[in-house]
Write a protein that holds these residues in place. Structure first.
Motif, PDB file in Angstrom:
ATOM      1  N   LEU A   1       0.823  -1.210   0.000  1.00 51.96           N
ATOM      2  CA  LEU A   1       0.000   0.000   0.000  1.00 51.96           C
ATOM      3  C   LEU A   1       0.855   1.257   0.000  1.00 51.96           C
ATOM      4  O   LEU A   1       2.046   1.220   0.314  1.00 51.96           O
ATOM      5  N   LYS A   2       0.215   2.366  -0.314  1.00 57.60           N
ATOM      6  CA  LYS A   2       0.877   3.666  -0.203  1.00 57.60           C
ATOM      7  C   LYS A   2      -0.145   4.704   0.243  1.00 57.60           C
ATOM      8  O   LYS A   2      -1.340   4.594  -0.059  1.00 57.60           O
ATOM      9  N   SER A   3       0.326   5.704   0.992  1.00 58.26           N
ATOM     10  CA  SER A   3      -0.539   6.792   1.451  1.00 58.26           C
ATOM     11  C   SER A   3      -0.298   8.032   0.608  1.00 58.26           C
ATOM     12  O   SER A   3       0.768   8.201   0.004  1.00 58.26           O
ATOM     13  N   MET A   4      -1.306   8.912   0.583  1.00 59.55           N
ATOM     14  CA  MET A   4      -1.234  10.135  -0.208  1.00 59.55           C
ATOM     15  C   MET A   4      -1.885  11.265   0.587  1.00 59.55           C
ATOM     16  O   MET A   4      -2.894  11.045   1.264  1.00 59.55           O
ATOM     17  N   THR A   5      -1.325  12.472   0.519  1.00 60.93           N
ATOM     18  CA  THR A   5      -1.909  13.640   1.174  1.00 60.93           C
ATOM     19  C   THR A   5      -1.755  14.861   0.272  1.00 60.93           C
ATOM     20  O   THR A   5      -1.154  14.784  -0.809  1.00 60.93           O
ATOM     21  N   ASP A   6      -2.267  15.993   0.764  1.00 62.99           N
ATOM     22  CA  ASP A   6      -2.137  17.236   0.005  1.00 62.99           C
ATOM     23  C   ASP A   6      -0.716  17.788   0.027  1.00 62.99           C
ATOM     24  O   ASP A   6      -0.443  18.826  -0.585  1.00 62.99           O
ATOM     25  N   GLN A   7       0.202  17.110   0.709  1.00 61.31           N
ATOM     26  CA  GLN A   7       1.595  17.553   0.681  1.00 61.31           C
ATOM     27  C   GLN A   7       2.168  17.495  -0.735  1.00 61.31           C
ATOM     28  O   GLN A   7       3.148  18.169  -1.038  1.00 61.31           O
ATOM     29  N   SER A   8       1.541  16.704  -1.601  1.00 61.86           N
ATOM     30  CA  SER A   8       1.998  16.627  -2.995  1.00 61.86           C
ATOM     31  C   SER A   8       1.809  17.947  -3.730  1.00 61.86           C
ATOM     32  O   SER A   8       2.439  18.172  -4.769  1.00 61.86           O
ATOM     33  N   VAL A   9       0.931  18.837  -3.188  1.00 63.41           N
ATOM     34  CA  VAL A   9       0.732  20.156  -3.807  1.00 63.41           C
ATOM     35  C   VAL A   9       1.117  21.267  -2.839  1.00 63.41           C
ATOM     36  O   VAL A   9       0.716  22.425  -3.009  1.00 63.41           O
ATOM     37  N   GLY A  10       1.882  20.913  -1.799  1.00 65.27           N
ATOM     38  CA  GLY A  10       2.357  21.917  -0.859  1.00 65.27           C
ATOM     39  C   GLY A  10       1.534  22.043   0.409  1.00 65.27           C
ATOM     40  O   GLY A  10       1.794  22.931   1.232  1.00 65.27           O
ATOM     41  N   GLY A  11       0.549  21.156   0.613  1.00 59.27           N
ATOM     42  CA  GLY A  11      -0.284  21.215   1.811  1.00 59.27           C
ATOM     43  C   GLY A  11       0.425  20.678   3.041  1.00 59.27           C
ATOM     44  O   GLY A  11       1.596  20.289   2.997  1.00 59.27           O
ATOM     45  N   PHE A  12      -0.330  20.608   4.153  1.00 57.78           N
ATOM     46  CA  PHE A  12       0.284  20.266   5.431  1.00 57.78           C
ATOM     47  C   PHE A  12      -0.404  19.094   6.133  1.00 57.78           C
ATOM     48  O   PHE A  12      -0.112  18.820   7.299  1.00 57.78           O
ATOM     49  N   SER A  13      -1.295  18.399   5.461  1.00 53.56           N
ATOM     50  CA  SER A  13      -1.929  17.227   6.058  1.00 53.56           C
ATOM     51  C   SER A  13      -0.922  16.076   6.135  1.00 53.56           C
ATOM     52  O   SER A  13       0.004  15.988   5.319  1.00 53.56           O
TER      53      SER A  13
ATOM     54  N   GLN B   1      -0.413  -0.138  -4.217  1.00 54.83           N
ATOM     55  CA  GLN B   1       0.503   0.199  -5.290  1.00 54.83           C
ATOM     56  C   GLN B   1       0.123  -0.605  -6.533  1.00 54.83           C
ATOM     57  O   GLN B   1      -0.661  -1.546  -6.454  1.00 54.83           O
ATOM     58  N   ASP B   2       0.679  -0.212  -7.666  1.00 52.51           N
ATOM     59  CA  ASP B   2       0.413  -0.969  -8.894  1.00 52.51           C
ATOM     60  C   ASP B   2       0.773  -2.427  -8.665  1.00 52.51           C
ATOM     61  O   ASP B   2       1.838  -2.743  -8.106  1.00 52.51           O
ATOM     62  N   ARG B   3      -0.063  -3.333  -9.120  1.00 50.13           N
ATOM     63  CA  ARG B   3       0.104  -4.746  -8.811  1.00 50.13           C
ATOM     64  C   ARG B   3       1.129  -5.449  -9.695  1.00 50.13           C
ATOM     65  O   ARG B   3       1.456  -6.607  -9.476  1.00 50.13           O
ATOM     66  N   GLY B   4       1.623  -4.764 -10.697  1.00 45.56           N
ATOM     67  CA  GLY B   4       2.654  -5.361 -11.546  1.00 45.56           C
ATOM     68  C   GLY B   4       2.085  -6.036 -12.779  1.00 45.56           C
ATOM     69  O   GLY B   4       0.897  -5.914 -13.101  1.00 45.56           O
TER      70      GLY B   4
ATOM     71  N   GLU C   1      -1.002  -6.817 -17.508  1.00 41.65           N
ATOM     72  CA  GLU C   1      -1.124  -6.193 -16.194  1.00 41.65           C
ATOM     73  C   GLU C   1      -2.049  -7.004 -15.288  1.00 41.65           C
ATOM     74  O   GLU C   1      -2.999  -7.627 -15.749  1.00 41.65           O
ATOM     75  N   LEU C   2      -1.751  -6.974 -13.987  1.00 44.21           N
ATOM     76  CA  LEU C   2      -2.552  -7.708 -13.019  1.00 44.21           C
ATOM     77  C   LEU C   2      -3.741  -6.871 -12.553  1.00 44.21           C
ATOM     78  O   LEU C   2      -3.595  -5.687 -12.252  1.00 44.21           O
ATOM     79  N   PHE C   3      -4.914  -7.493 -12.490  1.00 49.01           N
ATOM     80  CA  PHE C   3      -6.131  -6.823 -12.028  1.00 49.01           C
ATOM     81  C   PHE C   3      -6.869  -7.740 -11.061  1.00 49.01           C
ATOM     82  O   PHE C   3      -6.661  -8.950 -11.030  1.00 49.01           O
ATOM     83  N   TRP C   4      -7.779  -7.133 -10.282  1.00 37.19           N
ATOM     84  CA  TRP C   4      -8.786  -7.902  -9.556  1.00 37.19           C
ATOM     85  C   TRP C   4     -10.029  -7.985 -10.428  1.00 37.19           C
ATOM     86  O   TRP C   4     -10.457  -6.981 -11.014  1.00 37.19           O
ATOM     87  N   ASN C   5     -10.627  -9.155 -10.507  1.00 33.65           N
ATOM     88  CA  ASN C   5     -11.863  -9.334 -11.257  1.00 33.65           C
ATOM     89  C   ASN C   5     -13.009  -9.528 -10.272  1.00 33.65           C
ATOM     90  O   ASN C   5     -13.182 -10.607  -9.703  1.00 33.65           O
TER      91      ASN C   5
ATOM     92  N   SER D   1      -6.959  -0.625  -8.545  1.00 28.40           N
ATOM     93  CA  SER D   1      -6.645  -0.256  -7.172  1.00 28.40           C
ATOM     94  C   SER D   1      -7.913  -0.071  -6.358  1.00 28.40           C
ATOM     95  O   SER D   1      -8.974   0.279  -6.885  1.00 28.40           O
ATOM     96  N   VAL D   2      -7.779  -0.324  -5.058  1.00 25.78           N
ATOM     97  CA  VAL D   2      -8.849  -0.105  -4.084  1.00 25.78           C
ATOM     98  C   VAL D   2      -8.237   0.656  -2.916  1.00 25.78           C
ATOM     99  O   VAL D   2      -7.104   0.356  -2.497  1.00 25.78           O
TER     100      VAL D   2
END
Length: 306
Positions: free
Chosen positions: A55-67, A116-119, A125-129, A215-216
């Motif tokens: 897994l990976k986390s994401m926040t508004d820090q990618s655009v300069g935020g502070f979360s 993350q991308d499943r490879g 490409e790998l997917f969930w069905n 992704s989920v």
């Protein structure tokens, strides 16, 4: 005068063709008898500590935020009452402060996680069905904030997401300020997810490409400053609703008082069902049994289908 050309068939042609038609007909009839799968289709099982590494986390820090946001693996605790399952803890702090050096950024205050991308394999490409399933189910313990479940598929527009609110019934504070909340299972009908792009509902709507789920994940988009905390024990696709039924018609269990065919549930049939279960050979524990208190039927901590 025009004379049609007559072509002679090879010896055994009609016999071979008839056999092929018979095989195709038999195959089609067999398909008609197929039933929906009743075993869960695992997406994430956090009883396995390796799952968090995908897994990976994401926040508004990618655009300069502070979360801020973190993903932490929590072990099971069978000594507590009720027992706590092994789970992923999604936690952090939401800030709506805007970056001083980014006048183009007018909105912050979000955090999310996904796989993350499943490879790829030699076949692609790998997917969930999840096409054979009706629900996406999640075993969670929420602080009551407005979380959203996100599904991304292999669609033409890569930034499209299919989203649905994660409604919880027994979250923190439900029964008062001191209520810590409870673990519960939430069912979401897959056809009720809404296609969005950058948080805006996309029109016209199109059906989710369930055969190719990339992704989920879960996001927090309420933009309310302050700490957040969401526990997730497992995510899976299923055809069984909160009563262990397939769409309310079959698979009813002991103690079920909400069947769509309640008039057919008699003591005699319940006893017969129990006897049938006893005669079945013992099977290896599956996904549902490996997670403590996972989607039990008839308990308080099961929530209605949302």
């Amino acid at each position: 005068m025009f004379m049609p050309t007559v072509r002679r068939c090879a010896p055994g042609f009609w016999k071979k063709t008839t056999q092929e038609v018979q095989r195709a007909t038999k195959f089609a009839l067999n398909l008609e008898g197929l039933q929906l799968p009743t075993t869960p289709y695992p997406i994430f099982d956090f009883a396995d500590p390796e799952t968090i590494t995908t897994l990976k986390s994401m926040t508004d820090q990618s655009v300069g935020g502070f979360s801020t946001a973190e993903l932490t693996q929590k072990p099971a605790d069978s000594s507590s009452n009720p027992p706590i399952p092994a789970h992923l803890l999604f936690h952090g702090n939401i800030s709506t402060k805007l970056p001083a050096n980014r006048p183009d950024v007018q909105r912050t205050g979000y955090a999310a996680w996904r796989n993350q991308d499943r490879g790829r394999t030699i076949f692609g490409e790998l997917f969930w069905n999840v096409d054979p399933y009706m629900y996406l189910a999640l075993r969670v313990k929420s602080d009551g904030r407005k979380y959203v479940v996100n599904i991304q598929t292999d669609s033409i527009v890569e930034s499209d997401l299919h989203q649905h609110r994660l409604y919880t019934r027994y979250h923190k504070g439900t029964e008062g300020p001191e209520d810590p909340g409870q673990w519960e299972t939430v069912w979401i009908r897959l056809h009720e997810f809404v296609r969005t792009n950058h948080g805006i509902v996309t029109e016209p709507q199109s059906e989710m490409l369930r055969q190719k789920v990339k992704s989920v994940g879960i996001g927090l988009l309420d933009r309310q400053p302050g700490p957040f905390e969401l526990g997730v024990a497992a995510v899976w696709a299923t055809n069984l609703n909160e009563r262990g039924q397939v769409d309310g018609r079959t698979g009813w269990e002991e103690g079920d008082q909400g069947s769509a065919r309640l008039s057919e549930v008699t003591e005699e049939k319940l006893a017969q069902k129990l006897e049938e279960k006893r005669s079945l050979p013992e099977e290896k524990k599956g996904f549902r049994e490996r997670v403590p208190h996972f989607g039990k039927v008839g308990t308080k901590d099961t929530s209605a289908v949302r």
